[in-house]
Design a protein around this motif. Structure first.
Motif, PDB file in Angstrom:
ATOM      1  N   GLY A  58      36.670  76.394  35.458  1.00  0.00           N
ATOM      2  CA  GLY A  58      35.603  75.881  36.317  1.00  0.00           C
ATOM      3  C   GLY A  58      36.162  75.074  37.476  1.00  0.00           C
ATOM      4  O   GLY A  58      37.371  74.908  37.631  1.00  0.00           O
ATOM      5  N   ARG A  59      35.264  74.570  38.280  1.00  0.00           N
ATOM      6  CA  ARG A  59      35.681  73.732  39.395  1.00  0.00           C
ATOM      7  C   ARG A  59      36.239  72.422  38.852  1.00  0.00           C
ATOM      8  O   ARG A  59      35.641  71.813  37.966  1.00  0.00           O
ATOM      9  N   PRO A  60      37.383  71.961  39.351  1.00  0.00           N
ATOM     10  CA  PRO A  60      37.945  70.703  38.832  1.00  0.00           C
ATOM     11  C   PRO A  60      37.046  69.511  39.160  1.00  0.00           C
ATOM     12  O   PRO A  60      36.400  69.480  40.215  1.00  0.00           O
ATOM     13  N   ARG A  61      37.010  68.555  38.263  1.00  0.00           N
ATOM     14  CA  ARG A  61      36.215  67.349  38.492  1.00  0.00           C
ATOM     15  C   ARG A  61      36.853  66.528  39.611  1.00  0.00           C
ATOM     16  O   ARG A  61      38.069  66.382  39.679  1.00  0.00           O
ATOM     17  N   THR A  62      35.996  65.977  40.434  1.00  0.00           N
ATOM     18  CA  THR A  62      36.483  65.144  41.527  1.00  0.00           C
ATOM     19  C   THR A  62      36.070  63.691  41.360  1.00  0.00           C
ATOM     20  O   THR A  62      36.418  62.860  42.187  1.00  0.00           O
ATOM     21  N   VAL A  63      35.308  63.408  40.310  1.00  0.00           N
ATOM     22  CA  VAL A  63      34.870  62.039  40.048  1.00  0.00           C
ATOM     23  C   VAL A  63      35.337  61.622  38.659  1.00  0.00           C
ATOM     24  O   VAL A  63      35.488  62.457  37.765  1.00  0.00           O
ATOM     25  N   ALA A  64      35.532  60.337  38.492  1.00  0.00           N
ATOM     26  CA  ALA A  64      35.951  59.800  37.190  1.00  0.00           C
ATOM     27  C   ALA A  64      34.737  59.681  36.274  1.00  0.00           C
ATOM     28  O   ALA A  64      33.671  59.224  36.706  1.00  0.00           O
ATOM     29  N   MET A  65      34.895  60.103  35.040  1.00  0.00           N
ATOM     30  CA  MET A  65      33.801  60.018  34.074  1.00  0.00           C
ATOM     31  C   MET A  65      33.380  58.562  33.845  1.00  0.00           C
ATOM     32  O   MET A  65      32.204  58.275  33.613  1.00  0.00           O
ATOM     33  N   TYR A  66      34.318  57.637  33.920  1.00  0.00           N
ATOM     34  CA  TYR A  66      34.014  56.211  33.789  1.00  0.00           C
ATOM     35  C   TYR A  66      32.991  55.798  34.852  1.00  0.00           C
ATOM     36  O   TYR A  66      32.028  55.090  34.553  1.00  0.00           O
ATOM     37  N   ALA A  67      33.178  56.258  36.088  1.00  0.00           N
ATOM     38  CA  ALA A  67      32.251  55.927  37.175  1.00  0.00           C
ATOM     39  C   ALA A  67      30.895  56.577  36.941  1.00  0.00           C
ATOM     40  O   ALA A  67      29.845  55.968  37.219  1.00  0.00           O
ATOM     41  N   ILE A  68      30.881  57.801  36.436  1.00  0.00           N
ATOM     42  CA  ILE A  68      29.619  58.492  36.153  1.00  0.00           C
ATOM     43  C   ILE A  68      28.821  57.743  35.096  1.00  0.00           C
ATOM     44  O   ILE A  68      27.629  57.479  35.251  1.00  0.00           O
ATOM     45  N   VAL A  69      29.481  57.377  34.002  1.00  0.00           N
ATOM     46  CA  VAL A  69      28.789  56.670  32.910  1.00  0.00           C
ATOM     47  C   VAL A  69      28.286  55.319  33.395  1.00  0.00           C
ATOM     48  O   VAL A  69      27.153  54.926  33.103  1.00  0.00           O
ATOM     49  N   ASN A  70      29.087  54.594  34.176  1.00  0.00           N
ATOM     50  CA  ASN A  70      28.633  53.303  34.703  1.00  0.00           C
ATOM     51  C   ASN A  70      27.434  53.478  35.630  1.00  0.00           C
ATOM     52  O   ASN A  70      26.516  52.656  35.631  1.00  0.00           O
ATOM     53  N   ALA A  71      27.414  54.546  36.414  1.00  0.00           N
ATOM     54  CA  ALA A  71      26.273  54.806  37.295  1.00  0.00           C
ATOM     55  C   ALA A  71      25.021  55.102  36.477  1.00  0.00           C
ATOM     56  O   ALA A  71      23.924  54.614  36.801  1.00  0.00           O
ATOM     57  N   ILE A  72      25.171  55.887  35.418  1.00  0.00           N
ATOM     58  CA  ILE A  72      24.026  56.187  34.545  1.00  0.00           C
ATOM     59  C   ILE A  72      23.514  54.904  33.904  1.00  0.00           C
ATOM     60  O   ILE A  72      22.299  54.647  33.868  1.00  0.00           O
ATOM     61  N   LEU A  73      24.411  54.067  33.417  1.00  0.00           N
ATOM     62  CA  LEU A  73      24.004  52.799  32.812  1.00  0.00           C
ATOM     63  C   LEU A  73      23.324  51.888  33.830  1.00  0.00           C
ATOM     64  O   LEU A  73      22.383  51.167  33.503  1.00  0.00           O
ATOM     65  N   TYR A  74      23.788  51.939  35.076  1.00  0.00           N
ATOM     66  CA  TYR A  74      23.158  51.140  36.135  1.00  0.00           C
ATOM     67  C   TYR A  74      21.697  51.557  36.310  1.00  0.00           C
ATOM     68  O   TYR A  74      20.801  50.716  36.369  1.00  0.00           O
ATOM     69  N   VAL A  75      21.440  52.859  36.392  1.00  0.00           N
ATOM     70  CA  VAL A  75      20.073  53.354  36.556  1.00  0.00           C
ATOM     71  C   VAL A  75      19.217  52.957  35.357  1.00  0.00           C
ATOM     72  O   VAL A  75      18.095  52.476  35.510  1.00  0.00           O
ATOM     73  N   LEU A  76      19.753  53.129  34.148  1.00  0.00           N
ATOM     74  CA  LEU A  76      18.983  52.827  32.944  1.00  0.00           C
ATOM     75  C   LEU A  76      18.700  51.340  32.791  1.00  0.00           C
ATOM     76  O   LEU A  76      17.616  50.945  32.360  1.00  0.00           O
ATOM     77  N   CYS A  77      19.662  50.497  33.150  1.00  0.00           N
ATOM     78  CA  CYS A  77      19.486  49.045  33.005  1.00  0.00           C
ATOM     79  C   CYS A  77      18.660  48.438  34.130  1.00  0.00           C
ATOM     80  O   CYS A  77      17.878  47.517  33.898  1.00  0.00           O
ATOM     81  N   SER A  78      18.838  48.925  35.354  1.00  0.00           N
ATOM     82  CA  SER A  78      18.133  48.332  36.493  1.00  0.00           C
ATOM     83  C   SER A  78      16.743  48.923  36.684  1.00  0.00           C
ATOM     84  O   SER A  78      15.880  48.302  37.295  1.00  0.00           O
ATOM     85  N   GLY A  79      16.546  50.149  36.200  1.00  0.00           N
ATOM     86  CA  GLY A  79      15.254  50.798  36.369  1.00  0.00           C
ATOM     87  C   GLY A  79      15.068  51.419  37.746  1.00  0.00           C
ATOM     88  O   GLY A  79      13.968  51.817  38.095  1.00  0.00           O
ATOM     89  N   CYS A  80      16.141  51.502  38.526  1.00  0.00           N
ATOM     90  CA  CYS A  80      16.012  52.103  39.861  1.00  0.00           C
ATOM     91  C   CYS A  80      15.945  53.623  39.745  1.00  0.00           C
ATOM     92  O   CYS A  80      16.220  54.192  38.698  1.00  0.00           O
ATOM     93  N   THR A  81      15.579  54.268  40.833  1.00  0.00           N
ATOM     94  CA  THR A  81      15.557  55.726  40.853  1.00  0.00           C
ATOM     95  C   THR A  81      16.982  56.238  41.033  1.00  0.00           C
ATOM     96  O   THR A  81      17.884  55.497  41.452  1.00  0.00           O
ATOM     97  N   TRP A  82      17.198  57.503  40.722  1.00  0.00           N
ATOM     98  CA  TRP A  82      18.529  58.089  40.878  1.00  0.00           C
ATOM     99  C   TRP A  82      18.983  57.991  42.326  1.00  0.00           C
ATOM    100  O   TRP A  82      20.130  57.684  42.613  1.00  0.00           O
TER     101      TRP A  82
END
Length: 133
Positions: free
Chosen positions: A28-52
């Motif tokens: 597949g296409r190689p990942r260009t983002v760190a999974m750590y950053a992705i998970v932190n972004a998801i947690l930010y949305v879930l904790c802050s309640g902001c939209t994606w």
């Protein structure tokens, strides 16, 4: 590198769960983002309640973050992480990884007559209860 948000995982927390996320697919296409950053972004949305779309600019693109969240929701990754963390918390408190038994409680509630067609009787509590069809 993103700012330090209260929702961010520590490196120690990340090391506990990092192996539970799916690996990059071969061919597949190689990942260009760190999974750590992705998970932190998801947690930010879930904790802050902001939209994606309202993710701060120092996180990966909102569409990338949402894409991972959606895939991990569909493929059971979040459930797998939940179950693993649940077991770790139980073991850390000196208990077995899984409970050996559980209890379920239910309650019968009296309702007005003529609101449904299905009627039941709770002999233990000696009341009639109704269920909407």
């Amino acid at each position: 590198m993103t700012k330090a948000y209260p929702s961010n995982l520590t490196w120690e927390q990340w090391e506990l769960i990092a192996e539970l996320f799916p690996k990059e697919k071969p061919g597949g296409r190689p990942r260009t983002v760190a999974m750590y950053a992705i998970v932190n972004a998801i947690l930010y949305v879930l904790c802050s309640g902001c939209t994606w779309r309202a993710l701060p600019g120092d996180f990966p693109a909102w569409s990338t973050v949402y894409g991972y969240f959606w895939r991990w929701s569909k493929d059971g990754t979040w459930l797998k992480i939940h179950d693993k963390l649940y077991q770790w918390v139980r073991v850390a408190s000196g208990r077995e990884p899984s409970p050996s038994e559980a209890t379920v409680d239910s309650q019968s509630v009296e309702t007005a007559t003529m609101i449904s067609l299905d009627v039941g009787y709770d002999a233990g509590k000696q009341i009639q209860h109704f269920r909407r069809l």
